[in-house]
Design an enzyme around this catalytic site. Structure first.
Site, mmCIF file in Angstrom:
data_model
loop_
_atom_site.group_PDB
_atom_site.id
_atom_site.type_symbol
_atom_site.label_atom_id
_atom_site.label_comp_id
_atom_site.label_asym_id
_atom_site.label_seq_id
_atom_site.Cartn_x
_atom_site.Cartn_y
_atom_site.Cartn_z
ATOM 1 N N HIS A 656 0.849 -1.192 0.000
ATOM 2 C CA HIS A 656 0.000 0.000 0.000
ATOM 3 C C HIS A 656 0.886 1.243 0.000
ATOM 4 O O HIS A 656 1.911 1.275 0.665
ATOM 5 C CB HIS A 656 -0.909 0.009 1.235
ATOM 6 C CG HIS A 656 -1.495 1.352 1.509
ATOM 7 N ND1 HIS A 656 -2.458 1.913 0.713
ATOM 8 C CD2 HIS A 656 -1.202 2.277 2.461
ATOM 9 C CE1 HIS A 656 -2.744 3.119 1.171
ATOM 10 N NE2 HIS A 656 -2.006 3.371 2.230
ATOM 11 N N CYS A 658 0.735 5.702 0.004
ATOM 12 C CA CYS A 658 -0.123 6.821 0.382
ATOM 13 C C CYS A 658 0.013 8.025 -0.519
ATOM 14 O O CYS A 658 -0.091 9.143 -0.059
ATOM 15 C CB CYS A 658 0.241 7.313 1.768
ATOM 16 S SG CYS A 658 -0.040 6.137 3.035
ATOM 17 N N GLU A 680 -3.306 5.677 -2.759
ATOM 18 C CA GLU A 680 -4.070 6.922 -2.602
ATOM 19 C C GLU A 680 -4.440 7.424 -3.993
ATOM 20 O O GLU A 680 -3.660 7.355 -4.919
ATOM 21 C CB GLU A 680 -3.197 7.957 -1.887
ATOM 22 C CG GLU A 680 -3.915 9.202 -1.434
ATOM 23 C CD GLU A 680 -3.893 10.337 -2.438
ATOM 24 O OE1 GLU A 680 -4.679 11.272 -2.252
ATOM 25 O OE2 GLU A 680 -3.141 10.305 -3.413
ATOM 26 N N HIS A 709 -8.762 11.354 4.615
ATOM 27 C CA HIS A 709 -8.234 12.461 5.433
ATOM 28 C C HIS A 709 -9.327 13.442 5.821
ATOM 29 O O HIS A 709 -9.127 14.293 6.671
ATOM 30 C CB HIS A 709 -7.135 13.205 4.676
ATOM 31 C CG HIS A 709 -5.965 12.325 4.368
ATOM 32 N ND1 HIS A 709 -5.810 11.713 3.152
ATOM 33 C CD2 HIS A 709 -4.927 11.925 5.131
ATOM 34 C CE1 HIS A 709 -4.712 10.986 3.176
ATOM 35 N NE2 HIS A 709 -4.156 11.091 4.359
ATOM 36 N N CYS A 741 -6.618 5.108 2.277
ATOM 37 C CA CYS A 741 -5.596 4.809 3.287
ATOM 38 C C CYS A 741 -6.293 4.200 4.503
ATOM 39 O O CYS A 741 -7.499 3.942 4.469
ATOM 40 C CB CYS A 741 -4.843 6.097 3.648
ATOM 41 S SG CYS A 741 -3.348 5.823 4.611
HETATM 42 N N1 GLN Z 1 -1.983 -0.299 7.402
HETATM 43 C C1 GLN Z 1 -1.858 1.063 7.780
HETATM 44 C C2 GLN Z 1 -3.207 1.595 8.229
HETATM 45 O O1 GLN Z 1 -4.187 1.159 7.714
HETATM 46 C C3 GLN Z 1 -1.375 1.901 6.638
HETATM 47 C C4 GLN Z 1 -1.269 3.338 7.006
HETATM 48 C C5 GLN Z 1 -0.582 4.178 5.987
HETATM 49 O O2 GLN Z 1 -0.470 3.829 4.849
HETATM 50 N N2 GLN Z 1 -0.128 5.331 6.361
HETATM 51 O O3 GLN Z 1 -3.292 2.470 9.075
HETATM 52 ZN ZN ZN Z 2 -1.779 5.086 3.321
#
Ligand code: GLN
Ligand code: ZN
Length: 770
Positions: A656, A658, A680, A709, A741
């Protein structure tokens, strides 16, 4: 006399006072005037900390972000916020409304929703700024209030106006960071923006300001002719406004811009002599003889105590040449380091105490004072301080507990097979599909669910000892079970355990790994009221025992559906920590990768079929100079693969990220070869998707379908629209559905309706594609 100053001081407070004040205001628990009063106290506290400096920065205090402050000072407020800049002259309620609406989509909890402005990382740091929005119609109207009201306070506290040094983001960096939704170059606005800056500088001159610090960190980048020309033009126009300009660059060397920077018609140049030690001499050679050189000699990005002897070796010859024209400063704003080591009353380190080799913002200013006294009054005058610093560093070098021979041995025995999956993606995909039995457009989340007051209380009480391990674990299991149950009720396909047991995605792992140290209060602002407490990597990294397996296995036992194991990747752990500076970053990263690899294999052995390894911070490790990118990306991607690729073909690896700026590194992201990547996307208006027009991304991908966010709840329609847009460049078979996220910062009542809408929109689309 070598003068000392700083480029900016942390504004969040030694105990995160600003965070709590902001959150109280947003929740409607305190008034605008209470918030403004707190802001005033914070400013005067900041000046108090810097009272020994010759020049004190003003305007670096911000209620959210300094780039947003700059936008407001230029009268550049997004039209959708519907604010009349001329009514915002005073920092009252109307100002706060418009300001927070831009930053976070709403001002206080009961106020209507607006789309929040995009937020992204400040150069190669983990600080996030609010991206200025510009377009053909943008008009600037300068408003110096942000600095002038601070100046008034400053003077009322007995400081002389000529000791105040307003700090601004320079016009070229401002436009460089700005984005336009139209086909239009922000640079076209340069003549207008220069006029606005002129009137700001003019207002400062009228108030008796002598020096203005104007930050142009774009000087650290490899700029094309247009941007270089913009710098030339700007500073020729801003010359002679009745104030002296200190042009500040930081985070990297000036590189090809060194000549340009030296020649610009300003009265002083600040350089980052930590990032580019050798450049100091070159700049001293080229700088015209009427200009000040501000030498950023104390590291403003890391927390290690300075080697003062070495600093003096660099400073003394420069001082002999430049005399009073040499100023000393931290390399960059101290925003990027914690406030004060003195509030740490307990040892820092595992079985040791590394406090003697640390320095936070206040300690860094003290180091600066010692250096200036050594230069101005002779080294004898600070013999004691220099000796103390010497002894601390010598002891540190002799400290053997930092090394693990096993770790060193493993690093020497890495072989190429360890970086590769057994089969290519197409083959793995077949096996994973057969095993996981997922529908078209599988839905999932990024890992965390809301960290409720109860969850935080349980973790706190466990830490303090008022809950025993058994009680704590039971509470966490209850949370996990409930979280799984709710996800099942919604009909999500790949579940997560919710991360209730984690304070922070890096800290959680660092706490369990050897070589990491933790502080209690060493918070650093990430964005707005959000702070992070980066771990300190001081020794060789090793995993004494499994870190997440128990929770993951329990979560999986609660459901027939696959539950993702959730780990933080080696590059992110590295980039979000304060890192030892005695070995190359890639070596430290490889040590972490091996520890994560062991965890991945333990999860797999415990029956976890899907494992996500978050690399949220991969991009922010990119060097500022593009020519250095591939060097970094090669080792970063390799270390991710080292962590991930020990698994069987049937185990599905997710990662993942962000951020949405992908176009320029997409080939490296593809080279990570994760089976699924979630990214993201929604806040940046599908910018991400453009990357896939040119590049056929081979593996599965989940472009975030809503912005986490913001507290706003996305409608099914908006999600459907986003997915359809994604499907224009990504094959439907490759698409996953997920938020942007993790959800930990959101409230329950925001999360569940949002996910419900996400599942609903997905079902509708599945029908359409059936
Ligand atoms: N696994 C984390 C969460 O869900 C990922 C957070 C992130 O990418 N900043 O909080
Ligand atoms: Zn993230």
């Amino acid at each position: 006399m070598a003068r000392i100053h700083s480029l900016g001081f942390p504004r969040i407070g030694a105990k995160r006072e600003l965070k709590f004040a902001l959150e109280a205001y947003w929740a409607g628990h305190s008034s605008a005037s209470e918030l403004m009063e707190k802001a005033q106290q914070m400013r005067s506290w900041m000046w108090q900390q810097q009272r020994d400096l010759d020049l004190v920065t003003i305007g670096d205090f911000s209620l959210y972000d300094q780039v947003l402050d700059m936008s407001f000072a230029l009268g550049n407020i997004p039209p959708r916020v519907d604010a009349d800049p001329s009514t915002l002259a005073v920092e009252g309620e109307a100002f706060l409304n418009a300001y927070f609406k831009t930053a976070r989509g709403r001002s206080v909890s009961d106020c209507g929703c607006t789309q929040a402005a995009e937020m992204t990382k400040w150069f190669d740091s983990n600080y996030h700024y609010i991206v200025p929005e510009v377009g053909q119609d943008t008009q600037f109207a300068a408003n110096p209030q942000h600095w002038l009201s601070a100046l008034e306070e400053f003077e009322s506290q007995g400081y002389a106006a000529n000791r105040a040094k307003p700090v601004l983001i320079g016009p070229v960096s401002y436009l460089y960071l700005a984005k336009s939704k139209q086909d239009f170059s922000p640079l076209d606005l340069l003549p207008d923006v220069i006029e606005a800056y002129k009137s700001l500088l003019h207002a400062f001159a009228e108030k008796g300001i002598e020096w203005v610090q104007i930050d142009e960190p774009v000087l650290s980048l490899e700029l094309n002719a247009d941007w270089r020309h913009a710098l030339n033009l700007s500073y020729h126009k801003l010359n002679n406004m009745g104030v002296k300009l200190l042009l500040a660059n930081y985070f990297s060397s000036l590189g090809d811009n060194v000549r340009l920077a030296c020649d610009l018609p300003v009265q002083g140049l600040h350089i980052d002599a930590v990032a580019a030690e050798k450049e100091a001499k070159i700049v001293a050679d080229w700088l015209p003889s009427h200009k000040v050189l501000s030498l950023g000699i104390i590291n403003g990005r890391n927390i290690w105590r300075a080697d003062l002897d070495r600093c003096l070796e660099i400073i003394q010859p420069l001082h002999q040449r430049l005399g009073d024209r040499l100023w000393l400063a931290p390399s960059c704003s101290l925003l990027h380091v914690p406030v004060d080591l003195e509030v740490e009353e307990e040892a820092i380190g595992k079985g040791c105490d590394i406090r003697s080799v640390l320095a936070f913002a206040r300690q860094k200013l003290a180091e600066l004072s010692v250096l200036s006294r050594a230069v101005n009054e002779g080294e004898e005058s600070v013999a004691q301080e220099l000796q103390a610093s010497r002894v601390a560093l010598q002891e540190w070098q002799a400290f053997k507990d930092r090394q693990h021979s096993e770790v060193r041995q493993r690093l020497n025995n890495l072989h190429s097979d360890m970086y590769r999956r057994q089969s290519v993606f197409a083959e793995r995909q077949k096996q994973q599909r057969a095993q996981l039995d997922l529908p078209l457009l599988p839905t999932t989340t990024i890992g965390s669910f809301p960290q409720t007051a109860d969850i935080r209380k349980a973790r706190r009480e466990f830490k303090l000892g008022s809950l025993n391990e058994q009680q704590y674990k039971q509470l966490m299991r209850d949370e996990i079970a409930q979280c799984i149950e709710q996800q099942e009720a919604l009909g999500l396909d790949v579940l997560v355990h919710g991360e209730a047991e984690r304070n922070d995605m890096v800290e959680y792992f660092g706490e369990q790994l050897d070589g990491f140290a933790f502080t209690r209060f060493a918070w650093v602002q990430s964005y707005g009221s959000r702070c992070v407490k980066p771990p300190i990597i001081y020794g060789d990294v090793q995993r004494p025992e499994a870190m997440t397996v128990e929770w993951a296995a329990f979560a999986q036992s609660c459901s027939q559906k696959p539950v993702k194991g959730m780990l933080t990747g080696p590059v992110t752990i590295l980039n979000w920590s304060f890192v030892r500076d005695d070995q190359p970053l890639k070596e430290t990263c490889a040590q972490i990768a091996l520890a994560i690899r062991d965890e991945v294999l333990d999860l797999e052995a415990a029956g976890i079929k899907v494992i996500q390894i978050d690399e949220a911070a991969l991009r922010e490790g990119l060097p500022l100079k593009r020519s250095a990118w591939s060097g970094y990306l090669n080792w970063a991607v390799n270390n991710f693969k080292l962590a991930a690729n020990g698994v069987e073909d049937t185990t599905q690896i997710h990662t993942h990220m962000c951020y949405s700026e992908f176009n320029d590194i997409i080939e490296h992201i593809a080279a990570m070869d994760a089976d699924v990547i979630t990214i993201e996307n929604s806040r940046s208006d599908n910018e991400l998707l453009a990357a896939f027009e040119q590049f056929d991304y081979p593996n599965d991908i989940g472009p975030g379908v809503y912005d986490i966010h913001s507290p706003n709840i996305p409608s099914p329609h908006s999600i459907e629209t986003l997915l359809k847009a994604a499907n224009k460049t990504i094959d439907i078979q490759q698409l996953w559905v997920n938020p942007d996220c993790g959800l930990k910062t959101r409230k329950q009542e925001e999360v569940w309706p949002a996910l419900k809408n996400m599942v609903e929109a997905t079902k509708k689309l599945r029908e359409q594609f059936a």
